[in-house]
Design an enzyme around this catalytic site. Structure first.
Site, PDB file in Angstrom:
ATOM      1  N   SER A   1      27.483  21.596  66.746  1.00  0.00           N
ATOM      2  CA  SER A   1      26.691  22.713  67.290  1.00  0.00           C
ATOM      3  C   SER A   1      26.100  22.414  68.657  1.00  0.00           C
ATOM      4  O   SER A   1      25.376  21.428  68.813  1.00  0.00           O
ATOM      5  CB  SER A   1      25.509  23.037  66.367  1.00  0.00           C
ATOM      6  OG  SER A   1      25.956  23.429  65.121  1.00  0.00           O
TER       7      SER A   1
ATOM      8  N   HIS B   1      29.570  27.239  68.515  1.00  0.00           N
ATOM      9  CA  HIS B   1      30.840  26.556  68.263  1.00  0.00           C
ATOM     10  C   HIS B   1      31.955  27.283  68.998  1.00  0.00           C
ATOM     11  O   HIS B   1      32.198  28.467  68.741  1.00  0.00           O
ATOM     12  CB  HIS B   1      31.144  26.530  66.764  1.00  0.00           C
ATOM     13  CG  HIS B   1      30.361  25.505  66.017  1.00  0.00           C
ATOM     14  ND1 HIS B   1      30.929  24.349  65.535  1.00  0.00           N
ATOM     15  CD2 HIS B   1      29.059  25.447  65.706  1.00  0.00           C
ATOM     16  CE1 HIS B   1      30.004  23.630  64.938  1.00  0.00           C
ATOM     17  NE2 HIS B   1      28.853  24.269  65.017  1.00  0.00           N
TER      18      HIS B   1
ATOM     19  N   HIS C   1      32.444  25.288  58.699  1.00  0.00           N
ATOM     20  CA  HIS C   1      31.542  24.717  57.691  1.00  0.00           C
ATOM     21  C   HIS C   1      31.738  25.407  56.347  1.00  0.00           C
ATOM     22  O   HIS C   1      32.165  26.565  56.294  1.00  0.00           O
ATOM     23  CB  HIS C   1      30.083  24.924  58.123  1.00  0.00           C
ATOM     24  CG  HIS C   1      29.761  24.402  59.480  1.00  0.00           C
ATOM     25  ND1 HIS C   1      30.057  25.105  60.626  1.00  0.00           N
ATOM     26  CD2 HIS C   1      29.178  23.246  59.878  1.00  0.00           C
ATOM     27  CE1 HIS C   1      29.676  24.387  61.684  1.00  0.00           C
ATOM     28  NE2 HIS C   1      29.136  23.258  61.258  1.00  0.00           N
TER      29      HIS C   1
ATOM     30  N   TYR D   1      29.361  26.516  54.598  1.00  0.00           N
ATOM     31  CA  TYR D   1      28.425  27.635  54.484  1.00  0.00           C
ATOM     32  C   TYR D   1      28.961  28.921  55.092  1.00  0.00           C
ATOM     33  O   TYR D   1      28.436  30.003  54.865  1.00  0.00           O
ATOM     34  CB  TYR D   1      27.046  27.283  55.074  1.00  0.00           C
ATOM     35  CG  TYR D   1      27.018  27.027  56.569  1.00  0.00           C
ATOM     36  CD1 TYR D   1      27.188  28.066  57.485  1.00  0.00           C
ATOM     37  CD2 TYR D   1      26.805  25.751  57.065  1.00  0.00           C
ATOM     38  CE1 TYR D   1      27.160  27.831  58.861  1.00  0.00           C
ATOM     39  CE2 TYR D   1      26.774  25.499  58.431  1.00  0.00           C
ATOM     40  CZ  TYR D   1      26.948  26.545  59.315  1.00  0.00           C
ATOM     41  OH  TYR D   1      26.939  26.306  60.657  1.00  0.00           O
ATOM     42  N   GLU D   2      30.023  28.815  55.874  1.00  0.00           N
ATOM     43  CA  GLU D   2      30.632  30.032  56.427  1.00  0.00           C
ATOM     44  C   GLU D   2      31.517  30.714  55.382  1.00  0.00           C
ATOM     45  O   GLU D   2      32.034  31.801  55.634  1.00  0.00           O
ATOM     46  CB  GLU D   2      31.474  29.676  57.656  1.00  0.00           C
ATOM     47  CG  GLU D   2      30.648  29.180  58.830  1.00  0.00           C
ATOM     48  CD  GLU D   2      31.511  28.678  59.978  1.00  0.00           C
ATOM     49  OE1 GLU D   2      32.023  29.512  60.732  1.00  0.00           O
ATOM     50  OE2 GLU D   2      31.689  27.448  60.102  1.00  0.00           O
TER      51      GLU D   2
ATOM     52  N   ALA E   1      24.911  18.119  64.814  1.00  0.00           N
ATOM     53  CA  ALA E   1      23.476  18.320  64.959  1.00  0.00           C
ATOM     54  C   ALA E   1      22.877  18.006  63.597  1.00  0.00           C
ATOM     55  O   ALA E   1      23.445  18.379  62.574  1.00  0.00           O
ATOM     56  CB  ALA E   1      23.209  19.773  65.327  1.00  0.00           C
TER      57      ALA E   1
ATOM     58  N   MET F   1      24.837  19.715  57.685  1.00  0.00           N
ATOM     59  CA  MET F   1      25.689  20.577  56.852  1.00  0.00           C
ATOM     60  C   MET F   1      27.172  20.371  57.153  1.00  0.00           C
ATOM     61  O   MET F   1      27.982  21.271  56.916  1.00  0.00           O
ATOM     62  CB  MET F   1      25.320  22.047  57.096  1.00  0.00           C
ATOM     63  CG  MET F   1      23.842  22.355  56.901  1.00  0.00           C
ATOM     64  SD  MET F   1      23.427  24.026  57.413  1.00  0.00           S
ATOM     65  CE  MET F   1      21.632  23.956  57.424  1.00  0.00           C
ATOM     66  N   SER F   2      27.528  19.224  57.682  1.00  0.00           N
ATOM     67  CA  SER F   2      28.945  19.014  58.036  1.00  0.00           C
ATOM     68  C   SER F   2      29.331  17.553  57.837  1.00  0.00           C
ATOM     69  O   SER F   2      28.684  16.828  57.088  1.00  0.00           O
ATOM     70  CB  SER F   2      29.157  19.409  59.502  1.00  0.00           C
ATOM     71  OG  SER F   2      28.483  18.520  60.377  1.00  0.00           O
TER      72      SER F   2
ATOM     73  N   ASN G   1      16.216  18.392  65.625  1.00  0.00           N
ATOM     74  CA  ASN G   1      14.875  18.780  65.156  1.00  0.00           C
ATOM     75  C   ASN G   1      14.455  17.763  64.099  1.00  0.00           C
ATOM     76  O   ASN G   1      15.311  17.124  63.493  1.00  0.00           O
ATOM     77  CB  ASN G   1      14.939  20.176  64.513  1.00  0.00           C
ATOM     78  CG  ASN G   1      15.966  20.230  63.383  1.00  0.00           C
ATOM     79  OD1 ASN G   1      17.179  20.353  63.649  1.00  0.00           O
ATOM     80  ND2 ASN G   1      15.514  20.103  62.167  1.00  0.00           N
TER      81      ASN G   1
ATOM     82  N   HIS H   1      17.259  27.906  64.620  1.00  0.00           N
ATOM     83  CA  HIS H   1      18.582  27.582  65.160  1.00  0.00           C
ATOM     84  C   HIS H   1      18.517  27.475  66.682  1.00  0.00           C
ATOM     85  O   HIS H   1      19.263  26.722  67.303  1.00  0.00           O
ATOM     86  CB  HIS H   1      19.597  28.634  64.707  1.00  0.00           C
ATOM     87  CG  HIS H   1      21.019  28.273  65.019  1.00  0.00           C
ATOM     88  ND1 HIS H   1      21.569  27.047  64.674  1.00  0.00           N
ATOM     89  CD2 HIS H   1      22.002  28.946  65.653  1.00  0.00           C
ATOM     90  CE1 HIS H   1      22.832  27.006  65.092  1.00  0.00           C
ATOM     91  NE2 HIS H   1      23.120  28.139  65.692  1.00  0.00           N
TER      92      HIS H   1
END
Ligand code: HPA
Length: 271
Positions: A27, A58, A80, A82-83, A110, A208-209, A232, A244
């Site tokens: 990201s 992306h 990902h 989550y997509e 990230a 998340m990846s 973060n 985000h």
């Protein structure tokens, strides 16, 4: 693995070079692709069966080019879980590139910082991961032509590559932490209670990846190196919400440092 073969066939027609090293950009970190010379861009949408990322930040293209004398493939953008993509789709690019000749994958992502010694904008080498995504890209019948049914994961992130990464960062004066990455499904960020739990089980970073791709790379017998950009501090560590926008802004902030690091690192990777 007919789909992998079809994507491979397409790449073979488009690209002459056979890079041994690939970089996957996370990201807000897509800018590195612009550093390659003599580059050829291939939008994911043009490659048969290649999943297109829907996440903001992306880019969604494969770039082949050179860094000095080294041929490099860059995946600018990844998909990902989550997509809504399957584990097989998430690791599709890694499998195609490995078949194309890539032996070393450098993943960037990230991540939220759990370890309080990290700060926003810091770069951290992933030493190991904890896969909490509830699935694994190797579930299903094993394709023995790709790799073994039960691949070893005791050195999922190559010790040799991590040593090299630390040397290069040291020479450039770039502070580089090291820690364990917890991979979660997302897309919601974690609750403070989840972060306390992750800290208790030994995680330093959360994202998340990367875990699926690293599992697939190891299955394929390729080596993996992964670098997180702490965009973060994780939920509950600081008295503020995570957005985000903050994640993307930090990506921008660190971009120059990450580019400098990758430019020095990639040509020194021996494959
Ligand atoms: N949690 C999960 N994934 C992330 C985060 C986070 O705090 N920051 C960037 N990706």
């Amino acid at each position: 693995m007919k789909w992998v073969a079809e994507a491979l066939q397409y790449l073979e027609k488009q690209v002459g070079a056979r890079p041994r090293v690939a970089v996957v950009l996370g990201s807000g970190l897509g800018a590195f692709a612009e550093e390659l010379s003599g580059s050829v861009d291939i939008p994911y949408a043009a490659i048969p069966h290649w999943p297109c990322s829907t996440a903001i930040g992306h880019a969604g293209k494969l770039v082949f080019g050179r860094l000095g004398e080294t041929d490099v493939a860059v995946m600018a953008g990844r998909v990902h879980l989550y997509e809504g993509y399957s584990q097989q789709q998430v690791v599709f690019g890694v499998r195609v590139l490995a078949r194309f000749g890539v032996r070393v994958f450098v993943f960037t992502n990230a991540a939220g910082g759990i370890n309080p010694s990290y700060g926003r904008g810091g770069l951290v080498l992933i030493s190991d991961h904890i896969n909490l995504q509830g699935s694994n890209p190797l579930v299903g019948p094993n394709d023995d032509s790709l790799g073994p049914r039960f691949p070893d994961m005791s050195e999922a992130y190559s010790a040799g590559l991590r040593k090299l990464a630390k040397e290069v960062a040291g020479e450039l004066g770039i502070p580089l932490g090291e820690g364990v990455y917890a991979a979660l499904l997302g897309p919601s960020y974690e609750t403070p209670a989840e972060i306390r739990y992750l800290r208790a089980i030994g995680a330093d970073l959360v994202g998340m990846s990367t875990a699926p791709e690293t599992i697939a790379a190891n299955h394929l017998g390729a080596r993996a190196l992964a670098i997180s950009c702490v965009t973060n501090m994780a939920a509950g560590i600081l008295p503020q919400k995570i957005t985000h926008t903050e994640v993307l802004e930090t990506g921008e902030m660190v971009r120059g440092t990450l580019i400098r690091f990758l430019k020095a690192l990639l040509p020194r990777i021996e494959v």
